[in-house]
Design a protein around this motif. Structure first.
Motif, short mmCIF file in Angstrom:
data_model
loop_
_atom_site.label_atom_id
_atom_site.label_comp_id
_atom_site.label_asym_id
_atom_site.label_seq_id
_atom_site.Cartn_x
_atom_site.Cartn_y
_atom_site.Cartn_z
N LEU A 1 18.69 35.35 3.88
CA LEU A 1 17.26 35.64 4.05
C LEU A 1 16.80 35.28 5.46
CD1 LEU A 1 15.73 34.35 0.68
CD2 LEU A 1 16.31 36.69 1.30
N ARG B 1 15.54 27.03 8.25
CA ARG B 1 16.17 28.21 8.85
C ARG B 1 17.64 28.31 8.47
NH1 ARG B 1 12.28 26.76 12.78
NH2 ARG B 1 13.64 25.23 13.75
N LYS C 1 19.04 27.12 5.70
CA LYS C 1 19.11 27.51 4.28
C LYS C 1 18.81 28.99 4.11
CE LYS C 1 19.56 26.15 -0.07
NZ LYS C 1 20.78 25.52 -0.59
N ALA C 2 17.86 29.50 4.88
CA ALA C 2 17.53 30.93 4.83
C ALA C 2 18.72 31.77 5.27
CB ALA C 2 16.32 31.22 5.69
N ARG C 3 19.40 31.34 6.33
CA ARG C 3 20.59 32.09 6.78
C ARG C 3 21.67 32.07 5.72
NH1 ARG C 3 19.42 29.35 11.65
NH2 ARG C 3 21.07 27.83 11.22
N ARG D 1 5.80 24.62 3.82
CA ARG D 1 6.78 24.42 4.88
C ARG D 1 6.52 23.13 5.67
NH1 ARG D 1 6.28 27.81 10.51
NH2 ARG D 1 4.04 27.58 10.86
N TRP E 1 12.94 35.21 6.68
CA TRP E 1 12.27 33.97 7.04
C TRP E 1 11.82 33.97 8.50
CZ3 TRP E 1 9.25 30.74 5.15
CH2 TRP E 1 8.88 29.61 5.88
N LEU F 1 11.33 29.03 0.41
CA LEU F 1 12.04 30.31 0.44
C LEU F 1 11.72 31.14 -0.79
CD1 LEU F 1 15.53 29.27 1.87
CD2 LEU F 1 13.62 30.38 3.06
#
Length: 229
Positions: free
Chosen positions: A169, A161, A163-165, A152, A173, A127
Motif C-alpha cells: 500500500l 511508511r 508497514k505500508a510498503r 497517524r 499511503w 492503514l
C-alpha cells in the motif's frame, strides 16, 4: 453499555476498530458520530453465533456473505447500532488483506473503558482507515482525513511508511500522507491527485455521481501498478 455486553458474550479476544475507537481521539466523542460497531473477533463464527443467541438479528441472508470479509450485520431493535463481525479487514482488491492472526498479535488495549476490549495497533489502524476510505471512493470525505490525521499522530512516520510498503500500500499511503500534510499543515504543496479528484474536500461540497465514477476509475492507477490496477 452495548460494548461491555458484547464483550461479556463474545468468546476469545475481541478487537474494536473505527467507530467509537476513532471517536475517542476527538476532543469529545460525540464530535465523531458513527452508525455501526466494527469488530474483529478471534473466533468470528463463534462471536456471531453468541450474538444471535443473545437476541441480535441478521440484516441479510448468511449465504450472501459466505466469502466476504464480514458476516451479515446484526441489529437488535429499530434504533440499535449495527454490529459488524469481521472475518478479515476490507482491503483493496489488488493486494491481500493482512491476516487476522497478525493483527491480533499486534493488537493493543482499547481506549474505551471496557475490560478486555482491544483495538488495532495504531499503525495497522491508520492503514486500515486509509484503505477503507479508498475502497468507497478515492479522496472520499474530509472526516476520513480528520480520522487519519488524529490516528497517524500516534505512529512513527517511518514505521507507518515501512508497514505500508510491506502491505503493498506504499503508493496509497504516499498519496494519503501528501493530502494530510497539505490539508493540516499549511507549508505543504497540494498533491496533483487532490487537485484533480479531491477539490470537494477543500470546498466542502458533496461529490457528483460522475465525479465518483471518475474517481473510482482513476483511483487505482494513482496508487498501484497498471497491471494491478
Amino acid at each position: 453499555s452495548l460494548l461491555p455486553e458484547i464483550r461479556r458474550l463474545v468468546p476469545g479476544r475481541l478487537v474494536v476498530f473505527k467507530g467509537p475507537e476513532v471517536a475517542a481521539r476527538y476532543p469529545e466523542p460525540h464530535h465523531r458520530p458513527f452508525v455501526d460497531l466494527d469488530l474483529l473477533a478471534e473466533h468470528p463464527e463463534g462471536a456471531y453465533q453468541a450474538l444471535l443467541d443473545a437476541g441480535w438479528k441478521e440484516s441479510h441472508p448468511p449465504a450472501n456473505f459466505a466469502s466476504t470479509h464480514q458476516l451479515p450485520a446484526l441489529f437488535r431493535g429499530t434504533d440499535s447500532l449495527l454490529i459488524e463481525v469481521h472475518r478479515r479487514l476490507a482491503w483493496p482488491a489488488w493486494v491481500d488483506a493482512p491476516s487476522p492472526r497478525s493483527l491480533l498479535a499486534r493488537a493493543v488495549m482499547s481506549r474505551l473503558p471496557v475490560d478486555g476490549l482491544e483495538t488495532l495497533h495504531p499503525v495497522d489502524h491508520t492503514l486500515q482507515l486509509a484503505a477503507h476510505s479508498w475502497l468507497h471512493r478515492p479522496l472520499r470525505r474530509l472526516v476520513d482525513f480528520l480520522d487519519l490525521e488524529l490516528m497517524r499522530r500516534e505512529c512513527e512516520g517511518s514505521e507507518l511508511r515501512a508497514k505500508a510498503r510491506d502491505a503493498r500500500l506504499g503508493g496509497l499511503w504516499r498519496l494519503t500522507e501528501g493530502v494530510l500534510d497539505h490539508l493540516f499543515h499549511d507549508d505543504h504543496p497540494r498533491p496533483l491527485a487532490l487537485a484533480i479528484l479531491g477539490s470537494h474536500l477543500q470546498r466542502l461540497r458533496p461529490t457528483s455521481r460522475s465525479g465518483d465514477i471518475l474517481a473510482k476509475a482513476l483511483g487505482r492507477f494513482l496508487v498501484t501498478t497498471p497491471v494491478r490496477a
